[in-house]
Design an enzyme around this catalytic site. Sequence first.
Site, PDB file in Angstrom:
ATOM      1  CD  GLU A 137      -5.365   4.809   5.617  1.00 30.10           C
ATOM      2  OE1 GLU A 137      -5.973   4.577   4.576  1.00 30.10           O
ATOM      3  OE2 GLU A 137      -4.851   3.924   6.327  1.00 30.10           O
ATOM      4  CD  GLU A 165      -2.216   1.233   3.022  1.00 30.16           C
ATOM      5  OE1 GLU A 165      -1.546   0.783   3.977  1.00 30.16           O
ATOM      6  OE2 GLU A 165      -3.349   1.725   3.167  1.00 30.16           O
ATOM      7  CB  CYS A 183      -3.907  -1.588   4.568  1.00 32.96           C
ATOM      8  SG  CYS A 183      -3.136  -1.694   6.200  1.00 32.96           S
ATOM      9  CE  LYS A 223      -7.016   1.215   3.826  1.00 35.30           C
ATOM     10  NZ  LYS A 223      -5.788   1.696   4.485  1.00 35.30           N
ATOM     11  CG  ASN A 282       2.147   1.364   4.733  1.00 28.63           C
ATOM     12  OD1 ASN A 282       3.286   1.792   4.857  1.00 28.63           O
ATOM     13  ND2 ASN A 282       1.569   1.216   3.564  1.00 28.63           N
ATOM     14  CG  ASN A 318      -4.761   4.107   0.537  1.00 34.24           C
ATOM     15  OD1 ASN A 318      -4.077   3.562  -0.317  1.00 34.24           O
ATOM     16  ND2 ASN A 318      -4.541   3.952   1.829  1.00 34.24           N
TER      17      ASN A 318
HETATM   18  N1  CDV Z   1      -2.931   1.358   6.612  1.00 35.08           N
HETATM   19  C1  CDV Z   1      -3.888   0.767   7.366  1.00 35.08           C
HETATM   20  O1  CDV Z   1      -5.018   0.603   6.923  1.00 35.08           O
HETATM   21  N2  CDV Z   1      -3.496   0.408   8.625  1.00 35.08           N
HETATM   22  C2  CDV Z   1      -4.426  -0.170   9.574  1.00 35.08           C
HETATM   23  C3  CDV Z   1      -4.026   0.154  10.992  1.00 35.08           C
HETATM   24  C4  CDV Z   1      -4.185   1.580  11.296  1.00 35.08           C
HETATM   25  C5  CDV Z   1      -4.899  -0.620  11.980  1.00 35.08           C
HETATM   26  C6  CDV Z   1      -4.515  -1.679   9.430  1.00 35.08           C
HETATM   27  O2  CDV Z   1      -5.638  -2.204   9.433  1.00 35.08           O
HETATM   28  O3  CDV Z   1      -3.492  -2.351   9.368  1.00 35.08           O
END
Ligand code: CDV
Length: 312
Positions: free
Chosen positions: A145, A46, A171, A126, A196, A109
């Site tokens: 975000e 990501e 993510c 996203k 991430n 994103n």
């Molecule tokens: N980049 C993300 O979406 N990170 C989230 C953290 C903040 C919980 C994740 O679900 O990994």
Amino acid sequence: MREVIVGAAQLGPIARDEPRTSAVGRMIALLERAAERGCSLVVFPELALTTFFPRWYMEDQSEVDAWFESEMPNAATRPLFERARALGISFYLGYAELTIELGRERRFNTAILVDGKGCIARRYRKVHLPGHAENEPWRAFQHLEKRYFEAGENYFEPADVLGARIALAICNDRRWPEVYREAALRGAEMMLLGYNTPLHYPPAPEHDHLQAFHNHLVMQAGAYQNGMWVVGVAKAGREEGCDLIGQSSIIAPTGEIVAMCSTLGDELAVATCDLDRCAEIRANVFNFRRHRRPKMYPLLSTDPDEWRPLHE
Ligand code: CDV
């Protein structure tokens, strides 16, 4: 057997002042290694072109926009597209997208799936944006975000690439079971996910020691419960003082991890994924047509507050 050799191309940290050309150079190095190992699909993380900028609160929109790409490919990423095309490799790439739609600027994103000819086969924005929209100085670092991106409104429709039905997510999406199920019902055989994930979760630090466990738990469950391959790829390591988990993995439709990165740096994990193995699960325990009872789950895709007064 329908086999795709997949490379999970984990990146180590990207510094705040590291230019996109450097990140792209690192990705091309991983791409070359993937080619040597016979990969036809490579998955990057990501927001792979820059540091994870939502960890900082910024008021100046021009400062925010400096992290975004307004075209893809662009001058910085064209070498990656060209090298991948020359090698005949398809790839997943996450980045911050700035676009003009509906007569206004929109920021997402985003992840794209680029086919072996260098064409974007799927663009995914996203859906589940974690974090918060306002500055919260009590946190060790921000997760803004919800401030910098709009939530995507695309379904999890797979693209036909490499003879496979491949869906994308990003993510936090990986924690939501509905994502895998929606994609599976649309015929996805493989789900690609970049992430991430900080080791420290400020609102519930008591779960910090479970971050790596939860990472694999959700992806392995998503794979098994939907009979699909899942490829989860991290940006890992200590990035601007924030520790990000690694453990990028390729997971079989049985839920077993078949390849995994073991460092927190730039690393490639490779597995041969037989798409026909999806049937091991989907023709058996999770034969959706035979055993699923969608009428029993109406609240899964309805706003419960709207549904209850009408049906209870
Ligand atoms: N980049 C993300 O979406 N990170 C989230 C953290 C903040 C919980 C994740 O679900 O990994």
